[in-house]
Design an enzyme around this catalytic site. Sequence first.
Site: not given
Length: 330
Positions: A68-69, A113, A162, A221
């Site tokens: 997302k980031t 965020d 999330t 990640r």
Amino acid sequence: MEGPSPFAPAVSVRGEEEYERDLRPRNLDEFLGQDRLLEPLRLMIRAAHERRECLEHLLFSGLPGLGKTSLAFALAQELGAPLKVTSGPALERAKDLVGILSQLEPGSILFIDEIHRLPRIVEEYLYGAMERFQIEFTLDQGVHARLLKLDIQPFTLLGATTREALLTSAFRSRFGHAFRFEPYSPAALQQVLQRSAGLLGLSIENDALASLAAHARGVPRIANRLLRRARDVAQLENELHVDAMVVQRTYGLLGIDANGLERADRRLLECLQASEGKPVGLKSLAVATGEAEDTIEDVLEPWLIRQGYLTRTPQGRVILEAGRAVIYGA
Ligand code: ADP
């Protein structure tokens, strides 16, 4: 030897954060394996460009580590737009938000965020900013009360969460579109790993690549962290080459077993097993495993549930037959 967990939250170790920054895609072409998200996004960018307007406000939702980031950064780069980054918990008071909004340059991207953690009162100030590029606030009280309007530069809000379900429908409806990030296919993760290996100066064999992608639980990640640990192992032998042996040794160091379970997963399943079929609540599970509730819900459980090892019921978590089989078989 205990290695650092590749599943640890992003903020735990500074070195990991820096490493993540280095591997972050720099533009949309480098945002790999997610054509399903990129196609509509590119269309929206083109349409906004033709109308000479800012891109609509967008919501990015999905598990941690799915990009997302990264997509927010790549998008800002693609648009050549100034990017301001903040988070829900950092915007404690309306004043914090007004401070940021009033300093935005025209056409900026504001990335918030954990937007589900924005206090309700701050969220309401954001509505006017999102709809009319204006913040309204009341000065004084009673008969002296005055409504002040502050114009702000047109901007695009990118919210990441999330927990999309925690957003009010009033808030959700103010975004032009919600992009839902799903776990990546092994083939998509192989693309991510190949790129990362190149950036780290590593050569990697195909079977090693396939194995890391298969163990990454659909999360880039985690894929990148496994690769980094494999690089450590390869370096011990003065090599920058990752093959199947290096990968196996890496799994050994990290305590990853033949079923792909890490120590933390096994601890969690063992706690559920110890309750003899009675559902276990999240709080008790957090105490028993020593993991944060968020880590259990967002990082550990999603994959265990997808594998059919446990299930969530209104009374709590319950281990399933396949879960029992993997801990007894381990
Ligand atoms: P999130 O914001 O969803 O928690 P991030 O954007 O921080 O996830 O992604 C974690 C790491 O995974 C990034 O540093 C990046 O290197 C990598 N990554 C995520 N998505 C992609 C992608 N589509 N292509 C390449 N790398 C990615």
